[in-house]
Design an enzyme around this catalytic site. Structure first.
Site, short mmCIF file in Angstrom:
data_model
loop_
_atom_site.label_atom_id
_atom_site.label_comp_id
_atom_site.label_asym_id
_atom_site.label_seq_id
_atom_site.Cartn_x
_atom_site.Cartn_y
_atom_site.Cartn_z
N ARG A 1 3.23 10.61 -11.77
CA ARG A 1 2.62 11.57 -12.71
C ARG A 1 2.57 12.94 -12.05
O ARG A 1 1.90 13.10 -11.03
CB ARG A 1 1.21 11.06 -13.06
CG ARG A 1 0.45 11.91 -14.05
CD ARG A 1 -0.91 11.28 -14.35
NE ARG A 1 -1.67 12.07 -15.30
CZ ARG A 1 -2.41 13.13 -14.95
NH1 ARG A 1 -2.52 13.49 -13.69
NH2 ARG A 1 -3.05 13.80 -15.88
N LYS B 1 -2.83 17.80 -5.98
CA LYS B 1 -4.20 17.44 -5.64
C LYS B 1 -4.59 17.97 -4.26
O LYS B 1 -3.75 18.37 -3.46
CB LYS B 1 -4.38 15.92 -5.71
CG LYS B 1 -4.46 15.45 -7.17
CD LYS B 1 -4.76 13.97 -7.31
CE LYS B 1 -4.80 13.61 -8.79
NZ LYS B 1 -4.86 12.16 -9.02
C1 8Y7 Z 1 -4.61 10.87 -12.38
C2 8Y7 Z 1 -4.67 10.59 -13.75
C3 8Y7 Z 1 -5.60 12.52 -13.34
C4 8Y7 Z 1 -4.02 9.90 -11.53
C5 8Y7 Z 1 -3.61 8.59 -13.50
C6 8Y7 Z 1 -5.26 15.53 -11.79
C7 8Y7 Z 1 -5.59 11.76 -15.76
C8 8Y7 Z 1 -6.51 14.86 -12.15
N1 8Y7 Z 1 -5.18 12.08 -12.14
N2 8Y7 Z 1 -4.17 9.47 -14.31
N3 8Y7 Z 1 -5.30 11.64 -14.34
N4 8Y7 Z 1 -3.53 8.77 -12.14
N5 8Y7 Z 1 -3.11 7.45 -14.01
O1 8Y7 Z 1 -5.34 16.28 -10.79
O2 8Y7 Z 1 -3.95 10.00 -10.31
O3 8Y7 Z 1 -4.21 15.37 -12.43
S1 8Y7 Z 1 -6.45 14.00 -13.69
#
Ligand code: 8Y7
Length: 277
Positions: free
Chosen positions: A257, A223
């Site tokens: 994640r 990010k």
């Molecule tokens: C997150 C996410 C994304 C996060 C959770 C990216 C789908 C943007 N970010 N889900 N999703 N937490 N739980 O850069 O921070 O991955 S999408």
């Protein structure tokens, strides 16, 4: 390989931070291979992440990046369900679906997902009921507004308190709907309606979210907060992201994640070796 879809663990008792690998089931703009190609590539990508040390795979069909265009329900289903079905029969790990759409939640769990990861924290009409009815785990994330306008919604008195208050309200809602505690995760939503500084305040004070009394999932992978801290472009953020994962693990994160599974696994392995010494 054919095996029954995996059940989710009890997130409160994993004993170590789990690595969630990110799988985008969005069509590749450089390829005209069609759906079959997308599914085959998704299975390959998931297998690669498992070999690198992922504990579960998060499948998403809607980009939640700032300014992304929304995806119609039918399109989201068409992207996500074939991929989850293929993974459920061919990949040996729990599967998560990244969605805010109630019908996608229901169909994804039928197809083999055991976790609903919703960046909108089940706020769409019918989402709490749909998620509760599946019997799956849920992860509720903090954000404000929608990916299109969230960049301007960063006025907080104290970002940690306000994120905790929001999540606490969402958790009450889940409990009222009958979702049991062992099936709930919460996420501060790094990069969603937060400034660079607010993201790092949240990371530094992540332990304060223990007051929520549910396991915490974090996503910082590649990010902008990592990009701004390191000065690196998005494809060169694996090391910075792994450092972020480590700092989150040390502050109690239960699930991390990530895109770069191997880098994360190695960073966490060094931390655990220290913890166990
Ligand atoms: C997150 C996410 C994304 C996060 C959770 C990216 C789908 C943007 N970010 N889900 N999703 N937490 N739980 O850069 O921070 O991955 S999408």
């Amino acid at each position: 390989m054919t095996s029954a879809p995996h059940a989710c663990p009890d997130w409160r008792q994993t004993g170590r931070p789990l690595i969630m690998g990110i799988l985008n089931a969005t069509p590749d703009s450089f390829s005209d291979g069609g759906r079959f190609d997308t599914v085959e590539r998704a299975v390959d990508a998931a297998q690669g992440m498992l070999e690198a040390g992922a504990d579960l795979i998060d499948v998403g069909g809607e980009s939640t990046r700032p300014g992304a265009t929304p995806v119609a329900e039918e399109e989201e289903l068409a992207r996500v369900i074939p991929v989850i079905k293929a993974l459920a029969s061919r990949v040996d790990c729990p599967l998560s679906v990244d969605t805010s759409t109630p019908v996608v939640m229901s169909r994804a769990v039928e197809a083999g997902a055991c976790l609903i990861n919703d960046v909108r924290a089940l706020t769409r009409p019918g989402a709490v009921e749909a998620a509760a009815a599946t019997g799956a785990s849920v992860c509720v994330m903090h954000m404000r507004g929608e990916p299109g306008d969230m960049a301007t919604r960063t006025d907080y008195d104290d970002v940690v308190t306000e994120v905790a208050d929001y999540l606490s309200e969402r958790l009450r809602c889940l409990r009222t709907a009958g979702i049991p505690p062992e099936r709930i995760l919460a996420d501060p939503g790094f990069g969603f309606a937060k400034t660079h500084k607010q993201n790092f305040v949240l990371l530094r004070r992540l332990e304060e979210l223990a007051c929520l009394d549910v396991p915490i999932l974090v996503g910082m992978s590649r990010k902008r907060m990592v990009g701004e801290a390191t000065g690196q472009s998005v494809e060169r953020r694996a090391v910075g992201s792994a450092a972020g994962a480590l700092l989150a693990a040390e502050r109690g994160a239960a699930v991390i994640r990530v895109h770069d599974v191997e880098a994360t696994r190695d960073a966490l392995a060094v931390w655990r070796a220290m913890c166990e010494a």
